[in-house]
Design an enzyme around this catalytic site. Structure first.
Site, PDB file in Angstrom:
ATOM      1  CE  LYS A  92      68.353  14.831   4.482  1.00  0.00           C
ATOM      2  NZ  LYS A  92      68.799  16.152   4.992  1.00  0.00           N
ATOM      3  CB  SER A 167      65.638  18.409   4.443  1.00  0.00           C
ATOM      4  OG  SER A 167      66.993  18.154   4.738  1.00  0.00           O
ATOM      5  CB  SER A 191      68.329  19.479   7.142  1.00  0.00           C
ATOM      6  OG  SER A 191      67.691  20.335   6.241  1.00  0.00           O
TER       7      SER A 191
END
Lengths: 502, 92, 471
Positions: A92, A167, A191
């Site tokens: 990420k 997210s 997330s």
């Protein structure tokens, strides 16, 4: 296998579906494919599909191929390789990578190339990782749909009209779309789990402190935790075991016990709790799927216990107050002086800082900074921040009490399946809806517990439904054990049309 | 009640500019979030002993010097720099 | 009307640790810009602080040395404000659970200045302003500080000066800081108000920030006291504000603009865990404290009978008192060693810095040996003085300059012989003396001294001469 070495457990009698990591490991060891060839396949797939999925912000072919070449050298030299060695993965874009742009999907960090590696990336490099690139996310991890990204949201590999979730939407989209074997995301209020659930894959949010946060660009420091997003529970256990290590650079780090050795343990007699409040407001088909999973567990010999957890009703505001407060402080440092974006036109330092921040942060991030500043400011601190801290204590205690009677808690990962793209920020949508959609995931972060999301069905539109198993602190091995046994019994993962087919 | 003045004040503290034209809508938005946050004030709770999430204490480092980074690395990401310093020019 | 000054101090003291408070960069003063930096102390995203244990220990020692209670449970907080010298836009500090509370420092007039708290925090970087451009150097960023906050207990500028000196003295004694105000390793903020004498009510206060010398503190306080009194006398009102003292003009002026609205929004630092100091650890740290200047002063004056003025000089710096303690060890009259230090040795140490460094060639053991010889009567006072000068020049032991026979002194028959020789040789002087000119005997004494090559002891010679002449 000679009969005397056969394990006398029921599990040995059933066929186990091997996870992707072990399959790739075998392919590499058996020289069915070289690591460079494998890596090229993934890079090609990214090249072909990223325009549509928008999973990656930055692709790093040079890094990946160099790492892959090293693995091939080892194999050629007849050396043994580890399970994660040569397995192409992604990070990420809030996990710091030395010399590789790390943006948090924010304009304010455009061009920022960290001068150090996050601990998790260091650990994986020691394992011989092949890192394909950095994946999309909500800006500074603030969002539930990946749509607050400066680079536009990642798409759901099951339906391009739908979001990948957030997210860590980019990681989920990449893994679900087979543009990476696995990825590391971060979970502050859901997330990892929510996008994993939206994309029909596995997401593990470890106990707070199990995995080092060093190098993870902070959203809310007392909630943030890095964890794996994978195709299979076995993969999640392998990756977790590699990264759940004590790190002296993170004062809140502790490490955890490995999960892989007990993954296939018998689950008979395990007590699985279902908190009635976790099912409140959850869409009917999602609720059905979770309750169906409970039946599967019962069939496997586990005991289902229903109980009340009234404290859940204030977990959401408590989470948002505390997370926004911490965020307002964590994001103060983006001032255009040391790194990242700097406003072009300004008059004096103060003006430069304000312009940089106003131009560099997106709307949702600014909203949360303002709200966080508000709850900490003089006159409001006691009513919001202080009260929320006390309530957080009450939530921790409530979970402690629950875990005196049950081994794990079973709940939906999200009250719904993947949103239609644009829905959360549409004209008719109440702005609070985004926050409310995190209702199932945030209690875990508030209490610092581990939880794993696994696919447990699909809705009418064919979009995946996820359920989560919540465990006691530092007891990832139990939730992964239960998740694995369910996965092996039910095989609820649906392949998508995208990416590399192994 | 969240007022326009509240928003102006927290914007100043947050080092964010709020456009005059957005002030009313932002005040309204913030009021919504604050009302949502206010739901916790309907809950009675005894003062909890929440310390830190895993009740950890004394994570210390030994007082031993490690080499610092070269100044070139430290300044690598600086939007502007001069004479080995980070630089904010006045501009106009 | 007469006005009383009411003042309180907030003093920042840089701790003399090897490394910064939250990372392993050096704390050395100076250095090329941004060379004592790493991702942690320039606040790169994703970095985390890790607390230096010695910072906690030093702060607790500072608390113990100033009679504080030590918190068994303390925590770190974030103080949020955005300024280019603060790379994270918050300073990690302590808010409601500091390490030390409720101490005091006693002044020579007997008054106790109460210490409200001592907490640990990180220093900020350095800004250089040049034609409106701002240059930033983070070398100092993250250097550990303790902040020592007093109650508004000061009633005069002399008390303030003595407090700062005492604080410096204590911190240096316990070895936690060099407290060099010129280098910024000790900085004082003073809050000041005035009130009509006899009034109990506190007036509105102003705060003067960041003063870097005791002289400036005194001058600034003086100016601010006068300014506030004038303001009130002329019917005005004191405005609560933060001021800076301008050394060049000798005046104070307001520091803040609207841009820095201040609301620090303190909250628990989530990246750090609780600091727990059990009683045993506190006692262990207490046992590490050296004898403090106050205790030494009492010992010197009460036990050794050293005059207060001398004792104050001996205790001013730890280096001197340690030298003295060693040099006076086992002496019947430790004052002998004190006299040598304050007399002959101090003459060679011109500045305060010289005195603090106490860089002399003679060791305390060598001085001790000299004092012992003197006490045993083996060495006469004038010989000892000459010997010490030579010792201080060369760093050699007393025995290098004084022979065995010197130390043996003169036996009575030799003395008698020398005296008789002198009387015979200086008949005129003897006659003068006999006729009442006391001073004439000094010439005869000189002759004896010459014969004995200085070994003779003047009082004994005079006694012997008088004996012989009187016959």
């Amino acid at each position: 296998m000679p009969p005397n070495r056969r394990r006398i457990t029921s599990s040995s009698e059933r066929e186990r579906k091997m996870g992707q990591i072990k399959r790739i490991h075998e392919m590499l060891v058996n020289k069915e494919i070289s690591c460079v060839e494998l890596t090229k396949k993934y890079l090609e797939a990214i090249e072909n599909s990223n325009k549509e999925l928008n999973a990656y912000i930055t692709v790093t072919p040079e890094v990946a191929l160099a790492q892959a070449a090293k693995v091939d050298e080892k194999l050629a030299a007849g050396e043994t390789i580890g399970l994660l060695e040569g397995v192409p993965m992604t990070l990420k874009d809030n996990i710091s990578t030395k010399g590789i742009e790390t943006t948090c999907a924010s304009k304010i960090l455009t061009g920022y190339k960290p001068i150090y590696d996050a601990t998790v990336y260091e650990l994986l490099q020691k394992e011989g990782v092949v890192m394909l690139g950095k994946t999309n996310m909500d800006e500074f991890a603030m969002g539930s749909s990946c749509e607050t990204s400066y680079y536009g949201g990642a798409k759901n590999p099951h339906s391009l009209d739908h979001v990948a979730g957030g997210s860590s939407g980019g990681v989920a989209s990449a893994v679900g779309g087979n543009l990476a074997v696995y990825g590391l995301g971060s979970d502050t209020g859901g997330s990892i789990r929510q996008p994993a659930s939206f994309c029909g894959i596995v997401g593990l949010k470890p106990t707070y402190g199990a995995v080092s946060r060093y190098g993870l660009i902070a959203y809310a420091s007392s909630f943030d935790q890095i964890g794996p997003i994978t195709h299979d529970v076995e993969d999640a256990a392998i990756v977790f075991d590699a990264i759940a290590k004590y790190d002296e650079r993170d004062s809140t780090s502790r490490g955890s016990e490995p999960a892989l050795p007990t993954l296939d343990n018998d689950i008979r007699g395990k007590k699985i709790g279902i908190a009635n409040q976790y099912l409140d407001g959850v869409r009917e088909d999602v609720k059905e799927a979770v309750l169906q999973a409970a039946k599967v567990y019962e069939d496997m010999g586990a005991e289902i216990v229903y109980f009340d957890l009234p404290e859940l009703k204030f977990a959401l505001p408590v989470y948002y107050i505390l997370a926004m407060a911490e965020a307002s402080s964590n994001l103060g440092r983006y001032d255009g002086i040391r790194y990242g974006y700097k406003a072009e036109h300004y008059n004096g330092t103060h003006d430069m800082i304000c312009r940089t921040r106003s131009e560099g942060f997106g709307k949702e991030v600014q909203r949360r900074i303002l709200m966080g500043t508000y709850v900490l400011s003089a006159g409001y601190y006691d009513a919001y921040y202080k009260k929320a801290v006390n309530l957080r204590g009450a939530i921790v205690e409530a979970f402690d009490r629950a875990f005196m009677n049950v081994d794990v808690i079973l709940a939906p990962t999200a009250p719904v399946t993947a949103f239609k793209s644009g829905y959360l920020f549409g004209e008719e949508t109440d702005q609070l809806e985004q926050y409310l959609s995190d209702i199932c995931t945030v209690p875990v972060n508030t209490a610092g517990l581990p939880a794993v999301s696994v696919p447990c069905g699909v809705d009418r539109e064919g979009l995946p439904i996820g359920m989560q198993l919540i465990g006691k602190k530092f007891d990832e091995k139990t939730i992964l054990n239960l998740a694995y046994r369910y996965e092996q019994a039910e095989h609820k993962t649906i392949e998508t049309k995208w990416g590399v087919k192994l | 009640m969240v007022t326009r003045e509240d928003i102006e004040n927290i914007a100043l503290l947050s080092k964010l500019f709020v456009d005059e034209k957005d002030l009313d809508s932002l005040t309204e938005e913030m009021q919504k979030i604050v009302s949502f946050a206010d739901t916790i004030n309907s809950v009675e709770v005894k003062s909890g002993d929440f310390d830190n999430i895993n009740n950890l204490s004394n994570a210390f480092r030994k007082d031993e010097v490690k080499e610092s980074y070269p100044v070139g690395e430290i300044l690598k990401n600086a939007p502007e720099q001069a004479e080995d310093h980070f630089l904010v020019r006045k501009r106009a | 009307m007469k006005y009383e000054l009411v003042a309180g101090f907030e003093t920042h003291v840089e701790l003399q640790t090897n490394t910064k408070i939250f990372c392993s960069c050096t704390t050395k003063f100076g250095g090329d810009p941004n060379t004592h930096c790493c991702p942690v102390c320039i606040g790169l995203p994703g970095t985390l602080p890790k607390l230096n244990e010695r910072v906690v220990e030093y702060a607790i020692m500072a608390g113990l040395a100033t009679n504080c209670e030590i918190a068994e449970i303390a925590k770190m907080d974030r103080k949020n404000y955005c300024y280019p010298d603060l790379p994270k836009a918050y300073q990690i500090s302590q808010y409601d659970k500091p390490l030390c509370e409720h101490g005091y420092i006693q002044l020579s007039n007997g008054r106790k200045i109460r210490i409200l708290r001592i907490h640990i925090e990180e220093d900020a970087g350095k800004l250089i302003h040049n034609h409106g451009d701002t240059y930033v150097d983070y070398n100092r960023g993250g250097v550990p500080l303790i902040e020592i906050v007093t109650e508004p207990d000061f009633r005069s500028i002399d008390e303030a000066k003595e407090y700062v000196e005492k604080l410096q003295q204590i911190m240096r004694y316990i070895g936690v800081s060099d407290c060099r105000m010129q280098e910024g390793s000790m900085r004082c903020d003073v809050n000041i108000s005035v009130r009509p004498e006899g009034s109990e009510k506190l007036g509105t206060r102003t705060e003067i920030k960041n003063m870097n010398s005791i002289t400036n503190i005194a001058k600034a306080m003086e100016y601010e006291y006068e300014r506030q009194v004038d303001l009130i006398e002329s019917g005005g009102e004191v405005v609560q504000e933060t001021l800076r003292y301008d050394d060049a003009t000798g005046t104070t002026s307001s520091m803040r603009s609207k841009e820095d609205a201040h609301d620090y929004r303190y909250f628990r630092e989530p990246d750090l865990v609780t600091i727990s100091t059990p009683k045993e650890k506190i006692e262990e740290l207490r046992s590490r404290l050296p004898e403090l200047p106050e205790q030494k002063f009492a010992r010197y004056t009460e036990e050794y009978g050293i005059p207060e003025k001398d004792a104050a000089q001996l205790t001013k710096y730890r280096s001197i008192s340690e030298f003295f303690d060693k040099a006076s060890e086992g002496l019947k009259a430790p004052k002998t060693a004190s006299n040598f230090i304050i007399g002959q040795i101090f003459r060679r140490l011109e500045t305060e810095a010289d005195k603090e460094a106490f860089d002399v060639k003679t060791t305390a053991d060598q001085l001790n040996e000299l004092c012992r010889l003197l006490e045993s009567g083996k060495l006469k006072n004038n010989l000892a003085k000459t010997a010490l000068e030579k010792m201080l020049d060369s760093g050699k032991a007393v025995t290098e300059f004084v022979s065995e026979s010197d130390m043996a002194g003169l036996d009575d028959s030799t003395l008698t012989e020398y005296c008789q020789n002198a009387i015979n040789a200086m008949q005129a002087a003897v006659a003068d003396y006999k006729s009442g000119k006391e001073k004439a005997l000094m010439a005869v004494l000189g002759n004896v001294m010459k014969q004995s090559r200085g070994r003779a002891d003047a009082p004994s010679v005079i006694k012997k001469l008088k004996e012989l002449i009187g016959q």
